[in-house]
Write a protein that holds these residues in place. Structure first.
Motif, PDB file in Angstrom:
ATOM      1  N   ILE A 562      12.947  -9.480  15.064  1.00 46.51           N
ATOM      2  CA  ILE A 562      13.024  -9.437  13.381  1.00 46.51           C
ATOM      3  C   ILE A 562      11.746 -10.399  12.986  1.00 46.51           C
ATOM      4  O   ILE A 562      12.762 -11.525  14.070  1.00 46.51           O
ATOM      5  CB  ILE A 562      14.689 -10.083  13.413  1.00 46.51           C
ATOM      6  CG1 ILE A 562      15.729  -9.252  14.109  1.00 46.51           C
ATOM      7  CG2 ILE A 562      14.691 -10.460  11.278  1.00 46.51           C
ATOM      8  CD1 ILE A 562      15.823  -8.085  13.181  1.00 46.51           C
ATOM      9  N   VAL A 563      10.927  -9.948  12.152  1.00 45.95           N
ATOM     10  CA  VAL A 563      10.383 -10.891  11.247  1.00 45.95           C
ATOM     11  C   VAL A 563      10.982 -11.623  10.294  1.00 45.95           C
ATOM     12  O   VAL A 563      11.562 -10.821   9.647  1.00 45.95           O
ATOM     13  CB  VAL A 563       8.850  -9.868  11.186  1.00 45.95           C
ATOM     14  CG1 VAL A 563       8.407  -9.183  12.559  1.00 45.95           C
ATOM     15  CG2 VAL A 563       9.262  -8.732  10.159  1.00 45.95           C
ATOM     16  N   LYS A 564      10.301 -12.537   9.772  1.00 43.16           N
ATOM     17  CA  LYS A 564      10.978 -13.051   9.018  1.00 43.16           C
ATOM     18  C   LYS A 564      10.508 -12.929   7.454  1.00 43.16           C
ATOM     19  O   LYS A 564       8.736 -11.527   6.887  1.00 43.16           O
ATOM     20  CB  LYS A 564       9.418 -14.517   9.056  1.00 43.16           C
ATOM     21  CG  LYS A 564      10.114 -15.802   7.874  1.00 43.16           C
ATOM     22  CD  LYS A 564       9.201 -17.119   8.298  1.00 43.16           C
ATOM     23  CE  LYS A 564       9.828 -17.505   6.723  1.00 43.16           C
ATOM     24  NZ  LYS A 564       7.907 -19.448   6.786  1.00 43.16           N
ATOM     25  N   ASP A 565      10.384 -12.848   6.798  1.00 40.73           N
ATOM     26  CA  ASP A 565      11.116 -11.500   5.427  1.00 40.73           C
ATOM     27  C   ASP A 565       9.180 -12.640   4.982  1.00 40.73           C
ATOM     28  O   ASP A 565       8.637 -14.075   4.661  1.00 40.73           O
ATOM     29  CB  ASP A 565      11.447 -11.800   4.151  1.00 40.73           C
ATOM     30  CG  ASP A 565      12.604 -11.198   4.339  1.00 40.73           C
ATOM     31  OD1 ASP A 565      12.564 -10.924   4.859  1.00 40.73           O
ATOM     32  OD2 ASP A 565      13.501 -12.098   3.959  1.00 40.73           O
ATOM     33  N   PHE A 566       8.251 -11.248   4.052  1.00 39.18           N
ATOM     34  CA  PHE A 566       7.394 -11.675   3.986  1.00 39.18           C
ATOM     35  C   PHE A 566       6.712 -10.556   2.791  1.00 39.18           C
ATOM     36  O   PHE A 566       7.181 -10.191   2.586  1.00 39.18           O
ATOM     37  CB  PHE A 566       5.775 -11.553   4.675  1.00 39.18           C
ATOM     38  CG  PHE A 566       6.026 -10.207   5.232  1.00 39.18           C
ATOM     39  CD1 PHE A 566       4.529  -9.256   5.283  1.00 39.18           C
ATOM     40  CD2 PHE A 566       6.974  -9.689   6.276  1.00 39.18           C
ATOM     41  CE1 PHE A 566       4.325  -8.559   5.351  1.00 39.18           C
ATOM     42  CE2 PHE A 566       6.685  -8.550   6.927  1.00 39.18           C
ATOM     43  CZ  PHE A 566       5.339  -7.436   6.526  1.00 39.18           C
ATOM     44  N   CYS A 567       5.898 -11.360   1.764  1.00 39.89           N
ATOM     45  CA  CYS A 567       5.464 -10.085   1.199  1.00 39.89           C
ATOM     46  C   CYS A 567       4.204  -9.076   1.049  1.00 39.89           C
ATOM     47  O   CYS A 567       2.912  -9.621   1.397  1.00 39.89           O
ATOM     48  CB  CYS A 567       5.079 -11.294  -0.508  1.00 39.89           C
ATOM     49  SG  CYS A 567       3.844 -10.607  -1.649  1.00 39.89           S
ATOM     50  N   HIS A 568       4.387  -8.193   1.325  1.00 40.20           N
ATOM     51  CA  HIS A 568       3.319  -7.411   1.896  1.00 40.20           C
ATOM     52  C   HIS A 568       2.998  -6.653   0.620  1.00 40.20           C
ATOM     53  O   HIS A 568       2.131  -5.160   1.082  1.00 40.20           O
ATOM     54  CB  HIS A 568       4.212  -5.908   2.715  1.00 40.20           C
ATOM     55  CG  HIS A 568       5.842  -5.373   2.058  1.00 40.20           C
ATOM     56  ND1 HIS A 568       5.021  -4.040   1.855  1.00 40.20           N
ATOM     57  CD2 HIS A 568       6.434  -5.710   1.631  1.00 40.20           C
ATOM     58  CE1 HIS A 568       5.894  -3.599   1.534  1.00 40.20           C
ATOM     59  NE2 HIS A 568       6.888  -4.418   1.499  1.00 40.20           N
ATOM     60  N   PHE A 569       3.256  -7.240  -0.414  1.00 36.55           N
ATOM     61  CA  PHE A 569       2.330  -6.598  -1.296  1.00 36.55           C
ATOM     62  C   PHE A 569       2.285  -6.555  -2.632  1.00 36.55           C
ATOM     63  O   PHE A 569       1.825  -7.186  -3.741  1.00 36.55           O
ATOM     64  CB  PHE A 569       2.559  -4.894  -1.399  1.00 36.55           C
ATOM     65  CG  PHE A 569       3.780  -4.049  -2.130  1.00 36.55           C
ATOM     66  CD1 PHE A 569       3.662  -3.325  -3.811  1.00 36.55           C
ATOM     67  CD2 PHE A 569       4.983  -3.647  -2.041  1.00 36.55           C
ATOM     68  CE1 PHE A 569       4.706  -3.058  -4.243  1.00 36.55           C
ATOM     69  CE2 PHE A 569       6.072  -3.205  -2.489  1.00 36.55           C
ATOM     70  CZ  PHE A 569       5.895  -3.361  -4.102  1.00 36.55           C
ATOM     71  N   ASN A 570       3.710  -6.854  -3.526  1.00 39.45           N
ATOM     72  CA  ASN A 570       3.862  -6.970  -4.804  1.00 39.45           C
ATOM     73  C   ASN A 570       5.135  -8.616  -4.736  1.00 39.45           C
ATOM     74  O   ASN A 570       5.795  -8.947  -4.410  1.00 39.45           O
ATOM     75  CB  ASN A 570       4.764  -6.487  -5.669  1.00 39.45           C
ATOM     76  CG  ASN A 570       5.176  -6.922  -7.341  1.00 39.45           C
ATOM     77  OD1 ASN A 570       4.989  -7.391  -7.409  1.00 39.45           O
ATOM     78  ND2 ASN A 570       4.442  -5.727  -7.712  1.00 39.45           N
TER      79      ASN A 570
END
Length: 764
Positions: A562-570
């Motif tokens: 499980i990866v930490k939430d991140f902003c990948h585009f918007n």
């Protein structure tokens, strides 16, 4: 200069108005072309008016009515993003059919019209963005949902003022491929298409009216289940813009009421500038009082003096027009924004509008000073007993000064918050790593030898594979935790373990994707926190080892990390589920982490040399990830425009303050002389003159700072990933304006305090 700085914004508004009347005027035989609009009547919503119509209407008109020479349909879809494996670009998209090019004035520079499914043509600007000077014909662009599109042509440059504004035109066969239900009779209830008709040479418009009435009667039977009816009517192409009717789904057509509303900001700026002109003129009234007295003694009538001062104001307004036009040309050459109309076709009309507008501004700004200055009595003037003219109560004028500075500070704080957010989006490295990443497009699936040779380069630290880089919309997948559960939408990246390492994503639980050399997809996935939450899998630790099903597959995939939430585009959108899976079939980009000390030019030359060994007849597609994301997220041209508007508002506010200071010092000139005779020092007089104005600035700051904090709060709620409050930037903006205003006050107060009391008290 004050009027000259304000006028360009008014000139742009005037050009926007004229441009709306020159909309879509480049099409041949436009007087024969009509758009079909729909009046939808339902029991629940009453009557609604649409600029669109049913999908099948164009074919019905073309096939069944002789009064119609040609008809075509256009479907617009928003939110498209295409990529050439390296660049992800937002594009305006319309679906068109071949008859569209027969009716309208869009011409191909090269290539052919798109007719097959998943084919499209590009505007010249879009072709340049994707391929620079390379020939795009035959190349492919990828949509995350609809797959690859073959480029069949490039359009010649066309006028921006059109309702068909688009970056790509996609074949209508593509739309029908993914929207087969539009061919069914039930689609008469859907109003998602724009229908255009060209009348036959000898046909009368009334014949089209009769045809539309007949079609609405026949097709309303298909709408009975929806409990509504449609009626169709024509609208001439020349009447579409500006829109005088409230029509739904009418994109890129300027509404007349909105155009008038857009005049409010330039009008406000001009009103402030005109007020300052009046203020400054009245502040100089003492120096011109003897001139008025002498003219009256020599027999001048009051109307002649009024005319003289209004003529002066008009002359100054025309000089301001020249300054404004020069500034407008500078803006045009230095700021490139699509939503601003910089050119109109009828130059005679626009210059007439400029001249009439300037006359109006001159008369408006000069009338009140002319009326007050012409009222001086010669006896009092020539005896030196007259004081400077008064314009309203001094308290009212102080309130206006405070309002001007509050508006200035509020606007510049707002611009500062946006600048801070855009800068954060363009340069941050918190969500994922973008520094030192060199993205290379993969030419085919047989890239093992290429990868091995690149990996041997001394400046290459690690090579990761991914379907599409972060920063653009990825493929959408349906996921669920049980075979019978409802699907949940998620973003999907085909990636390997090295890519996760290169992006420096934080793994909260479990491990990275297993390292694999297999050519087939593995049944192991990484999820983000949001996916775990939406699938109700418990905590990240509890989710490890559980199963998920991708795109209704019967085979389960196991969660390994499980990866930490991140902003990948918007940065504005709320957090959505994200899935990573090792799937070599979808690898399209090689994400190479480079040595930070390696010169970019040297590294690029080495990569091109290696590429040429494997693909001697194919150009290498590449980009530096950090630079790509900066160009994507930082709207430099919009920030230039906002900065210019902020500068103008600040200058006008300072000029308003200048008028107040000048007025006050002129009015207190004898008081200053008496104070100096009684022994007051220059510094004491400056302090007395300045303090009342410094209080105005302090009050403006007290009011504006909470407004700036409220703006920050609003943006914090607008963006899911927000940079936060930059108190230092707010402080710099406030202190800069405060320093300029303080210098203005101090300079004129010092000048007044330095006047020889012999001169100021001579008449006494």
């Amino acid at each position: 200069m004050g009027l000259g700085l304000a006028i360009p914004f008014a000139l742009m508004a005037l050009m926007q108005l004229q441009g709306s009347f020159e909309f879509d005027n480049f099409h041949p035989n436009s007087d024969k072309i009509f758009r079909i609009i729909t009046d939808e009547k339902s029991n629940e919503n009453g009557v609604s008016h649409y600029a669109s119509s049913p999908y099948l209407l164009a074919d019905n008109l073309r096939n069944n009515y002789t009064s119609v020479e040609k008809s075509t349909k256009v479907v617009r879809q928003f939110g498209w993003e295409l990529n050439n494996r390296l660049k992800n670009i937002h594009v305006n998209t319309i679906y068109v059919e071949p008859t569209f090019f027969e009716m309208f004035g869009f011409r191909l520079a090269k290539g052919s019209i798109p007719t097959e499914p998943n084919s499209l043509i590009l505007s010249q600007e879009t072709a340049q963005k994707f391929f620079n000077d390379a020939n795009p014909i035959g190349q492919f662009l990828t949509h995350p949902t609809y797959g690859s599109f073959k480029i069949t042509g490039v359009l010649k440059p066309f006028k921006r003022g059109t309702q068909f504004r688009s970056d790509v035109m996609v074949s209508m066969a593509t739309y029908e491929k993914f929207n087969a239900d539009q061919l069914k009779p039930s689609s008469w209830a859907k109003l998602e298409t724009h229908t255009f008709v060209k009348l036959a040479p000898n046909a009368q418009p009334q014949a089209l009216d009769l045809a539309l009435v007949e079609i609405s009667k026949k097709t309303n039977t298909f709408l009975s289940s929806a409990k509504k009816t449609n009626s169709f009517r024509k609208q001439a192409l020349a009447d579409i813009s500006p829109s005088t009717e409230d029509l739904r789904y009418n994109p890129y057509v300027d509404d007349l009421q909105e155009i008038y509303f857009n005049f409010t900001i330039p009008f406000m700026i001009l009103l402030l500038a005109g007020f300052n002109y009046t203020n400054l003129t009245l502040a100089r009234s003492l120096s011109r009082s003897k001139e008025v007295g002498v003219r009256k003694v020599m027999g001048a009538l009051r109307s002649q003096i009024i005319l003289q001062f209004i003529a002066e104001a008009i002359l100054i307004a025309f000089f301001s027009l020249l300054v404004g036009v020069a500034i407008l040309q500078i803006l045009k050459s230095s700021i490139h924004i699509n939503w601003v109309t910089w050119e109109v076709e009828n130059q005679t009309l626009i210059w007439c509008a400029f001249i009439v507008f300037t006359l109006f501004v001159g008369v408006l700004a000069g009338s009140l000073p002319a009326w007050i200055l012409s009222s001086f009595q010669p006896v009092k003037v020539l005896k030196g007993n007259i004081l400077p003219a008064t314009f309203g109560k001094i308290g009212f004028r102080k309130v206006l000064i405070v309002i001007q500075f509050v508006v200035s500070l509020g606007f510049i704080f707002f611009m500062g918050h946006f600048y801070n957010q855009f800068k954060y989006m363009a340069t941050e490295n918190d969500n994922f790593n973008r520094k030192g990443i060199f993205n290379m497009s993969l030419s085919d699936k047989n890239h093992a030898l290429l990868v091995d040779e690149i990996a041997a380069n001394k400046n290459v630290e690690k090579i990761g594979m991914v379907s599409v880089p972060f920063g653009g919309i990825s493929t959408e997948y349906a996921i669920k935790s049980k075979p019978k559960d409802e699907n949940i939408a998620s973003y999907y990246y085909a990636a390997d373990a090295n890519f996760i390492d290169n992006m420096q994503l934080t793994i909260l639980a479990g491990n990275n994707l297993p390292v694999s050399k297999s050519d087939s997809a593995t049944n192991f996935v990484l999820l983000n926190e949001r996916a775990v939450e939406r699938l109700r899998l418990g905590t990240p630790q509890e989710a490890i080892g559980k199963a998920v099903f991708l795109n209704n597959s019967a085979t389960a995939s196991q969660i390994v990390g499980i990866v930490k939430d991140f902003c990948h585009f918007n940065y504005q959108f709320e957090k959505q589920p994200v899935v990573f899976q090792y799937n070599p079939a979808q690898f399209a980009v090689m994400a190479i982490r480079t040595n930070a000390k390696a010169p970019k030019e040297t590294f690029l030359a080495e990569m091109q040399s290696i590429w040429k060994k494997h693909y001697p007849y194919q150009q290498m597609g590449y980009s530096w990830f950090e630079q790509d994301l900066y160009e994507r997220y930082y709207p430099a041209e919009d920030m230039k425009m906002m900065g210019m508007a902020a500068l103008v508002i600040i200058v006008i506010a300072v000029m308003g303050l200048l008028g107040m200071v000048t007025y006050s010092t002129e009015k207190r000139i004898k008081e200053i002389g008496i104070r100096k005779v009684m022994g007051a020092s220059v510094w004491e007089i400056v302090k007395i003159l300045s303090w009342s104005f410094m209080k105005l600035l302090i009050w403006a700051g007290v009011i504006a700072i909470p407004i700036g904090l409220a703006e920050n709060w609003a943006l914090d709620n607008l963006f899911t990933f927000y940079a936060g409050l930059n108190a230092g930037l707010m402080g710099v903006f406030f202190l800069s304006i405060f320093a300029v205003a303080t210098f203005t006050i101090g300079y004129y107060a010092m000048r007044a305090a330095a006047v020889n009391p012999v001169k100021s008290l001579r008449a006494d």
